[in-house]
Design a protein around this motif. Structure first.
Motif, mmCIF file in Angstrom:
data_model
loop_
_atom_site.group_PDB
_atom_site.id
_atom_site.type_symbol
_atom_site.label_atom_id
_atom_site.label_comp_id
_atom_site.label_asym_id
_atom_site.label_seq_id
_atom_site.Cartn_x
_atom_site.Cartn_y
_atom_site.Cartn_z
ATOM 1 N N SER A 61 4.714 5.910 3.236
ATOM 2 C CA SER A 61 5.538 4.851 3.829
ATOM 3 C C SER A 61 4.611 3.772 4.366
ATOM 4 O O SER A 61 3.410 4.007 4.510
ATOM 5 C CB SER A 61 6.403 5.429 4.951
ATOM 6 N N ASN A 62 5.179 2.611 4.645
ATOM 7 C CA ASN A 62 4.313 1.541 5.177
ATOM 8 C C ASN A 62 3.880 1.866 6.598
ATOM 9 O O ASN A 62 4.647 2.398 7.403
ATOM 10 C CB ASN A 62 4.981 0.162 5.074
ATOM 11 N N GLN A 63 2.641 1.575 6.876
ATOM 12 C CA GLN A 63 2.015 1.856 8.163
ATOM 13 C C GLN A 63 1.430 0.554 8.698
ATOM 14 O O GLN A 63 0.475 0.021 8.133
ATOM 15 C CB GLN A 63 0.926 2.921 7.991
ATOM 16 N N GLU A 64 2.036 0.043 9.760
ATOM 17 C CA GLU A 64 1.609 -1.260 10.291
ATOM 18 C C GLU A 64 0.600 -1.089 11.418
ATOM 19 O O GLU A 64 0.330 0.016 11.897
ATOM 20 C CB GLU A 64 2.849 -2.051 10.729
ATOM 21 N N ASN A 65 0.048 -2.223 11.831
ATOM 22 C CA ASN A 65 -1.009 -2.210 12.845
ATOM 23 C C ASN A 65 -0.890 -3.477 13.678
ATOM 24 O O ASN A 65 -0.512 -4.533 13.153
ATOM 25 C CB ASN A 65 -2.370 -2.149 12.137
ATOM 26 N N LEU A 72 -0.735 -1.129 5.928
ATOM 27 C CA LEU A 72 -0.724 -0.884 4.481
ATOM 28 C C LEU A 72 0.700 -0.622 3.994
ATOM 29 O O LEU A 72 1.495 0.030 4.666
ATOM 30 C CB LEU A 72 -1.619 0.316 4.143
ATOM 31 N N CYS A 73 0.993 -1.128 2.815
ATOM 32 C CA CYS A 73 2.309 -0.922 2.183
ATOM 33 C C CYS A 73 2.495 0.551 1.811
ATOM 34 O O CYS A 73 1.521 1.286 1.593
ATOM 35 C CB CYS A 73 2.414 -1.743 0.907
ATOM 36 N N ALA A 74 3.760 0.916 1.656
ATOM 37 C CA ALA A 74 4.117 2.291 1.269
ATOM 38 C C ALA A 74 3.511 2.683 -0.075
ATOM 39 O O ALA A 74 3.013 3.804 -0.244
ATOM 40 C CB ALA A 74 5.634 2.403 1.192
ATOM 41 N N GLU A 75 3.568 1.762 -1.022
ATOM 42 C CA GLU A 75 3.102 2.072 -2.378
ATOM 43 C C GLU A 75 1.623 2.431 -2.378
ATOM 44 O O GLU A 75 1.190 3.377 -3.041
ATOM 45 C CB GLU A 75 3.305 0.869 -3.312
ATOM 46 N N ARG A 76 0.833 1.634 -1.649
ATOM 47 C CA ARG A 76 -0.606 1.904 -1.652
ATOM 48 C C ARG A 76 -0.936 3.123 -0.796
ATOM 49 O O ARG A 76 -1.848 3.892 -1.123
ATOM 50 C CB ARG A 76 -1.385 0.656 -1.204
ATOM 51 N N PRO A 111 7.916 -3.863 -5.783
ATOM 52 C CA PRO A 111 6.621 -3.797 -5.090
ATOM 53 C C PRO A 111 5.978 -5.187 -4.989
ATOM 54 O O PRO A 111 6.117 -5.992 -5.911
ATOM 55 C CB PRO A 111 5.783 -2.869 -5.972
ATOM 56 N N CYS A 112 5.281 -5.421 -3.893
ATOM 57 C CA CYS A 112 4.628 -6.720 -3.697
ATOM 58 C C CYS A 112 3.476 -6.882 -4.704
ATOM 59 O O CYS A 112 3.061 -5.925 -5.370
ATOM 60 C CB CYS A 112 4.120 -6.858 -2.264
ATOM 61 N N GLY A 113 2.966 -8.075 -4.788
ATOM 62 C CA GLY A 113 1.907 -8.376 -5.757
ATOM 63 C C GLY A 113 0.664 -7.518 -5.566
ATOM 64 O O GLY A 113 0.081 -7.027 -6.542
HETATM 65 N N1 THU Z 1 5.825 -3.568 2.377
HETATM 66 C C1 THU Z 1 5.655 -2.442 1.614
HETATM 67 O O1 THU Z 1 5.452 -1.339 2.139
HETATM 68 N N2 THU Z 1 5.707 -2.572 0.276
HETATM 69 C C2 THU Z 1 5.905 -3.733 -0.390
HETATM 70 O O2 THU Z 1 5.836 -3.767 -1.618
HETATM 71 C C3 THU Z 1 6.225 -4.948 0.357
HETATM 72 C C4 THU Z 1 6.046 -4.875 1.817
HETATM 73 C C5 THU Z 1 5.731 -3.445 3.834
HETATM 74 C C6 THU Z 1 4.501 -4.082 4.414
HETATM 75 C C7 THU Z 1 4.964 -4.383 5.817
HETATM 76 O O3 THU Z 1 4.768 -3.221 6.611
HETATM 77 C C8 THU Z 1 6.463 -4.621 5.665
HETATM 78 O O4 THU Z 1 6.835 -4.056 4.429
HETATM 79 C C9 THU Z 1 6.863 -6.082 5.693
HETATM 80 O O5 THU Z 1 6.120 -6.833 4.811
#
Ligand code: THU
Length: 160
Positions: A61-65, A72-76, A111-113
């Protein structure tokens, strides 16, 4: 001058219940993972689940800071864990789901770029397509038969 046309074809399912059984399960793992998002800043929760050819499912899952770019995004989160833990396994399918805490996320969120670039690395490395399925919280699910299909003109290592 010559014009080059690049086309992408996607499959759209009306809902999760129309997906093949194994993908429904994978999407349910992504939904579970989404509940573990740490997103106090964006309030945007994303879950990812990857099915490997050894049968394992890796989710993230996405982990913010507080230092925003350090998140980091969930995908990565998921794909780097899969690559780090099972370096020899092939990634077959990835399911993604996103949910804003501010509004109902009804449209499928791709998914984002940056994540497309990261997923592309593994797809090229394993020389096998990774199917990508993405949705919001409910409703339509979009399938792309490969990551390359979502990222034409990819930057890849053969040019280095
Ligand atoms: N986010 C993802 O986890 N995956 C994506 O492909 C797009 C964005 C997350 C990053 C950030 O925690 C939140 O969504 C808003 O951008």
């Amino acid at each position: 001058m010559k014009e080059v046309k690049i086309e992408t074809t996607l499959q759209v399912y009306d809902s999760i219940s129309n997906l093949p059984e194994d993908v429904q399960q994978l999407m349910n793992s992504a939904i579970e993972a989404r509940n573990n998002a740490y997103s106090p800043y964006s309030k945007f929760d994303v879950g990812a689940a990857i099915l490997l050819d050894n049968g394992k499912v890796i989710s993230g899952s996405n982990q913010e800071n507080a230092s925003y770019p350090s998140g980091l995004c969930a995908e990565r989160t998921a794909i780097y864990y899969a690559g780090a833990t099972y370096p020899k396994a092939k990634m077959l399918k990835m399911a993604l789901t996103a949910s804003s805490q501010n509004q109902q996320t009804l449209k499928p969120i791709p998914p984002c770029g940056a994540c497309r670039q990261a997923i592309a690395e593994y797809e090229i490395k394993q020389d096998n397509p990774i199917e990508i399925y993405f949705m919001g919280v409910k409703g339509k699910v979009v399938k792309s038969k490969s990551l390359a299909n979502l990222l034409p003109l990819v930057f890849e290592s053969s040019v280095l």
